[in-house]
Every structure is written in structure tokens, then in C-alpha cells.
Design a protein around this motif. Sequence first.
Motif, short mmCIF file in Angstrom:
data_model
loop_
_atom_site.label_atom_id
_atom_site.label_comp_id
_atom_site.label_asym_id
_atom_site.label_seq_id
_atom_site.Cartn_x
_atom_site.Cartn_y
_atom_site.Cartn_z
N HIS A 80 -36.86 79.41 -7.57
CA HIS A 80 -36.11 80.67 -7.49
C HIS A 80 -36.49 81.54 -8.68
N PRO A 81 -36.69 82.85 -8.49
CA PRO A 81 -37.18 83.71 -9.56
C PRO A 81 -36.11 84.24 -10.51
N SER A 82 -35.29 83.34 -11.02
CA SER A 82 -34.33 83.70 -12.07
C SER A 82 -34.01 82.44 -12.86
N LEU A 83 -33.33 82.62 -13.96
CA LEU A 83 -32.87 81.47 -14.74
C LEU A 83 -31.49 81.08 -14.21
N LEU A 84 -31.49 80.29 -13.16
CA LEU A 84 -30.23 79.85 -12.57
C LEU A 84 -29.38 79.15 -13.64
N PRO A 85 -28.05 79.27 -13.53
CA PRO A 85 -27.28 79.76 -12.38
C PRO A 85 -27.13 81.28 -12.29
N VAL A 108 -36.80 75.63 -10.91
CA VAL A 108 -37.03 74.67 -9.83
C VAL A 108 -35.77 73.82 -9.71
N HIS A 109 -35.27 73.70 -8.50
CA HIS A 109 -34.04 72.91 -8.29
C HIS A 109 -34.12 72.15 -6.98
N LEU A 110 -33.29 71.14 -6.86
CA LEU A 110 -33.14 70.43 -5.60
C LEU A 110 -32.28 71.26 -4.65
N VAL A 111 -32.57 71.20 -3.39
CA VAL A 111 -31.85 71.98 -2.40
C VAL A 111 -30.57 71.26 -2.00
N THR A 112 -29.47 72.00 -2.03
CA THR A 112 -28.18 71.49 -1.56
C THR A 112 -27.58 72.53 -0.61
#
Length: 312
Positions: free
Chosen positions: A111-116, A139-143
Motif C-alpha cells: 500500500h502506498p502509505s505508511l500504514l495505519p 507491505v502487510h498481510l491481507v485481512t
Amino acid sequence: MPKARLAVLISGRGSNMAALLHASRLMADCPYEIMLVAANDPDAPGLALAAAEGIATFGHSHKGLTRAGFDAIIDAELDRHQISHVALAGYMRLLSPAFVEKWQGRCFNIHPSLLPAHKGLHVHEAVLANGESVSGCTVHLVTAELDGGPILGQARVAVLADDTPDSLAARILIAEHQLYPRIIARHIAADQAPLPRLRALALALPKAREKLSHGAPGFFVEGGKFFAYFSDNHHGSGISALLVATSGLEEQAMLIEQDPGLYYRPPYFGASGWIGIRLDTGDTDWEMVEGWLRRSWEVAAPKRLRRLVTGI
């Protein structure tokens, strides 16, 4: 150990897919190999790029289909290619709950941001409107929660005074291409050592599915029961093992007596006649493991499916 079989889902040009592909061929001991690139647009340019590199491709329009119906089509293609992990790369589709549940822990997104911060769309516009000095990618795991899964890695990118949404997006995309292959490789490599191979064998069985059960990977037959579990350091035992069903306590006891270094009576499952088969001895007989998985699958499968496969 065989490499993880990665599928990449795209909707457009597939630049992150290309970064994953080329990194997999350049990284020493890369733990994954891209086996399929699939898109919800048959004309997505990334499909042609993948095909030119010798990767299997699949394109199917989502128009006129329900979300669950389209995901079922994609999922069937993933199963056909015996995929073990999925990477979303510019895939402009919300996933159905069933798809997310099946691939939990094995589906990645960038995702193109610094989540959250800044979930969803129009990220760069929001960053500039807020006057932020730093953005980046995650980069994160999908939930089930949109852009809300566990974060695996991030890269920071400075926001310039004269940035537009397009110029900021272009620089963040460069960071994405660097980050995504490294994080996926690191996560897969750090997966419990025997699990990728065990998973590949289990999911190769007809209608086999995976689901976490009490925090451990479990494998079950669609429409039937669980036929195997992966146990890793349960209650600090230090043991990594496959748990499968035997014919009963008598066979369980006989196996343990014959080879106590390989077989053991697992907590909770042992009372039902299940056996633990150690995968941490350094000389795992994977043909034997495959045989046990198939035997246990036959016990758990519905009769109609079992007859279709075995004729019995």
C-alpha cells in the motif's frame, strides 16, 4: 526445500509484479517462485509482460459477477497451479471474506502509505493536503479489514515542497519495487521451516484447504473434516511435527514402540488415536509424510469424494 509457489494478482501494468519476478531471479536462495500472474482485466498490460517472461497467466473480467463469484474463479485457478502464497500488486479489487479466510497468513499486499495512516484510495492527495513531510509504502498481510492486516515492513519517502500527487506516487513506486520482494522473501523464508513443504503436499490433495485451528495451520477436506495439523514447539516442546489420524490407539502405540524417535503421542489429539510425526530430525522422509497425508485425507474426505478419487 521446494520454493513457495507465488501467484501475483494485478489489474494493470504490473510494475510491482515485474519487480517481484526479477528479484526472484536475481536474489540468491530466493524462497519463492512466481508460478502465475492473474488479472481481473484480460487486457491488463502486465499479463503480456509476464507471458513474455515465461510465466503462466490468467485473465478474466469481473464485470457482471458478484465479488464471491469472481473470487471463486480466481481461487480455482490458484488451486490449479498449486499456489501456496498470493501477492496483490495493484489489484483493484476488494476480496470476499471466503477468499481472505482461505489465504490468511499467505496473502500479501503493498500500500502506498505508511500504514495505519491513509488507508484506501487517494493517498497522495491526503498526504499533501495534510502538509506531511514523509510518506512511503507498507507491505502487510491481507485481512478482512481494508489495509488493516499485520504490517511486515515499511519504507519511508520524503515529501518535497513542490510535489504533486503524481510526482510523489512515482517516487514511492520506486520504493515499493525495492521493498515488496525483500519483505515477501523474508516472510516466506522465516516461515516455520517444514511448513512450506508440508503445505504444498497437503494442498495438492483433492479439495484440500488450509485454516488456522487454535493458532496452528490445519488442513481439511472441503465438505469434510480436518486430516492434518502442523504443530510447532507446542507449549515449549521444541518439536515440529505433522499430526495425522491413525486407525486407533492400538496402531498409535505400535508406531511409537517401533520408532519412538519419529512418532509420539501428541497432547489433546493423542487420545483420539492421532499420531505425531516429527519433522525436525534433519532427515525427514517426505515420501512417507506424503503417504500419511493421503491416508489421513481418505479418512476425512466425504464418501462421495473418496470414491471418486480412490474408487473405494
